[in-house]
Scaffold this active site. Sequence first.
Site, PDB file in Angstrom:
ATOM      1  CG  ASN A  44       6.851  46.313  64.656  1.00  0.00           C
ATOM      2  OD1 ASN A  44       7.568  45.709  64.580  1.00  0.00           O
ATOM      3  ND2 ASN A  44       6.634  46.046  65.525  1.00  0.00           N
ATOM      4  CG  HIS A 131       2.399  39.852  71.620  1.00  0.00           C
ATOM      5  ND1 HIS A 131       1.129  40.731  72.599  1.00  0.00           N
ATOM      6  CD2 HIS A 131       3.118  40.502  71.406  1.00  0.00           C
ATOM      7  CE1 HIS A 131       2.706  41.881  72.489  1.00  0.00           C
ATOM      8  NE2 HIS A 131       3.403  41.209  71.072  1.00  0.00           N
ATOM      9  CD  GLU A 177       0.402  37.092  67.075  1.00  0.00           C
ATOM     10  OE1 GLU A 177       2.032  36.952  66.414  1.00  0.00           O
ATOM     11  OE2 GLU A 177       1.189  36.596  68.010  1.00  0.00           O
ATOM     12  CB  SER A 181       5.389  39.736  66.185  1.00  0.00           C
ATOM     13  OG  SER A 181       5.952  39.230  66.513  1.00  0.00           O
ATOM     14  CG  ASP A 206      -2.838  40.312  67.550  1.00  0.00           C
ATOM     15  OD1 ASP A 206      -2.701  41.384  66.539  1.00  0.00           O
ATOM     16  OD2 ASP A 206      -2.079  40.413  68.706  1.00  0.00           O
ATOM     17  CG  HIS A 209       3.711  42.055  63.451  1.00  0.00           C
ATOM     18  ND1 HIS A 209       3.901  42.674  63.364  1.00  0.00           N
ATOM     19  CD2 HIS A 209       3.161  41.945  64.447  1.00  0.00           C
ATOM     20  CE1 HIS A 209       5.033  42.928  64.518  1.00  0.00           C
ATOM     21  NE2 HIS A 209       4.167  42.557  65.461  1.00  0.00           N
ATOM     22  CE  LYS A 239       2.723  45.558  67.099  1.00  0.00           C
ATOM     23  NZ  LYS A 239       3.599  46.173  67.613  1.00  0.00           N
TER      24      LYS A 239
HETATM   25  C1  LIG Z   1       1.139  40.359  67.387  1.00  0.00           C
HETATM   26  C2  LIG Z   1       0.862  41.812  68.312  1.00  0.00           C
HETATM   27  N1  LIG Z   1      -0.317  41.733  68.920  1.00  0.00           N
HETATM   28  C3  LIG Z   1      -0.379  42.518  70.096  1.00  0.00           C
HETATM   29  C4  LIG Z   1       0.603  43.756  70.893  1.00  0.00           C
HETATM   30  C5  LIG Z   1       0.820  44.932  71.584  1.00  0.00           C
HETATM   31  O1  LIG Z   1       0.539  45.822  70.301  1.00  0.00           O
HETATM   32  P1  LIG Z   1       0.840  47.302  70.837  1.00  0.00           P
HETATM   33  O2  LIG Z   1       2.240  47.451  70.390  1.00  0.00           O
HETATM   34  O3  LIG Z   1       0.264  48.620  69.997  1.00  0.00           O
HETATM   35  O4  LIG Z   1       0.455  47.067  71.924  1.00  0.00           O
HETATM   36  C6  LIG Z   1       2.150  43.483  69.368  1.00  0.00           C
HETATM   37  C7  LIG Z   1       3.167  44.065  69.718  1.00  0.00           C
HETATM   38  O5  LIG Z   1       4.005  43.986  69.747  1.00  0.00           O
HETATM   39  C8  LIG Z   1       2.096  42.864  68.985  1.00  0.00           C
HETATM   40  O6  LIG Z   1       3.377  41.688  68.113  1.00  0.00           O
END
Ligand SMILES: Cc1ncc(COP(=O)(O)O)c(C=O)c1O
Length: 384
Positions: A44, A131, A177, A181, A206, A209, A239
């Site tokens: 990422n 997520h 989101e 992702s 969120d 990405h 990311k």
């Molecule tokens: C949409 C989403 N939120 C939160 C996270 C978690 O973030 P972190 O990798 O900083 O723990 C991810 C990680 O893959 C994600 O894809």
Amino acid sequence: MASRLPQAHGDLLYAAQAADLSALAAADRLRRLQPRRAIDLSSNDYLGLARSPRLAGAVRDALDRGVAVGAGGSRLLGGNDPEHEALEAEAARFFGTEAALFFSSGYAANVALLATLPQRGDIVVHDELVHASAHEGMRLSRAEVSSAAHNDAGSVDGLLGRWRAGGGTGRAWIAVESLYSMDGDRAPLTDLAEVAVRHDAILLVDEAHATGVWGLDGRGLAAGLDGRPDVITLRTCGKALGCEGALVCGPAIVRDMLVNRGRGFIFSTAPSPLMAAAVREAMRILTDEPDRRARLHALIAAAEAALAPLGVTATGTQILPLIVGDDARAMVLADRLQQAGFDVRGIRPPTVPAGTARLRLSITLNIGEPDIAALADALRTALA
Ligand SMILES: Cc1ncc(COP(=O)(O)O)c(C=O)c1O
């Protein structure tokens, strides 16, 4: 000296875990850590910042200024470093919110947000594809939880309307989101913000990405909503920013609530102050080096042109899935591409819904157009 127990005793101690892993293996779903391959199509690190000299320089400068490697404690118990506060002030300015709070990961931030803010008697309506970390937070929450159809603002609207009609009196929360992702598609944020207003709800977005890649200066897809009292955003730093951690951005009361009630914030060692310095530099790079985003967007267009004819979904974003369906076939394809030097990962349920196993191709500045052309050739061969 520790006494050695016979192996059979160890087998007994972990019998349940061994059975669980055997069941995963029998279903061909056992996960294994793998070494990175040469050509990055799975990270990422969208803007290629993780190894950038500017980030390394920012960390070196911070060390030279005497910034500590470790925070030494939680933020409330001696771990509150000026670097954390400087980052949060700069992030609030950059994203245009009243306040920001730095967490050690997006996972921890999502859990804290969803476990802490919605109260008993409230409802959280979430997109069905949010997520795992959001699910974890909702599991800990005292609020009611309801799942809406993916990217369907009408579904969110309907669920909230039925909840109110059924006597729901608390606050409504909507968790989505901005860029998913595993699918690479974008949320209908304008419609969702309207639904939030209609139901006096609070919208949690969120931006894991989208941060760094999309929106003015890489501020994300929700940038136009920042500053509203009914919007809270999560900007992860691991990311496109090439660092680690996450920033919760929103009204000051959200920050105060997380500092006072967010267990994952209160009872955890603060992130490294060096990381706070690195994230600050990453935000500056977003403004100073717009060329990175331009190059990434051009690479995405090239990847779509080369890969869509082979069945890859052209999402218009840096995440391009090739939906295979069958779990085993997805893993075989991933393996063939890995053997050819491409770091492509197969993604299976439960990370994605059953029957939608896929290759998740992630476009980053760690590769160039010749790599995309070579990938298209290798994928054509692997699919044959
Ligand atoms: C949409 C989403 N939120 C939160 C996270 C978690 O973030 P972190 O990798 O900083 O723990 C991810 C990680 O893959 C994600 O894809």
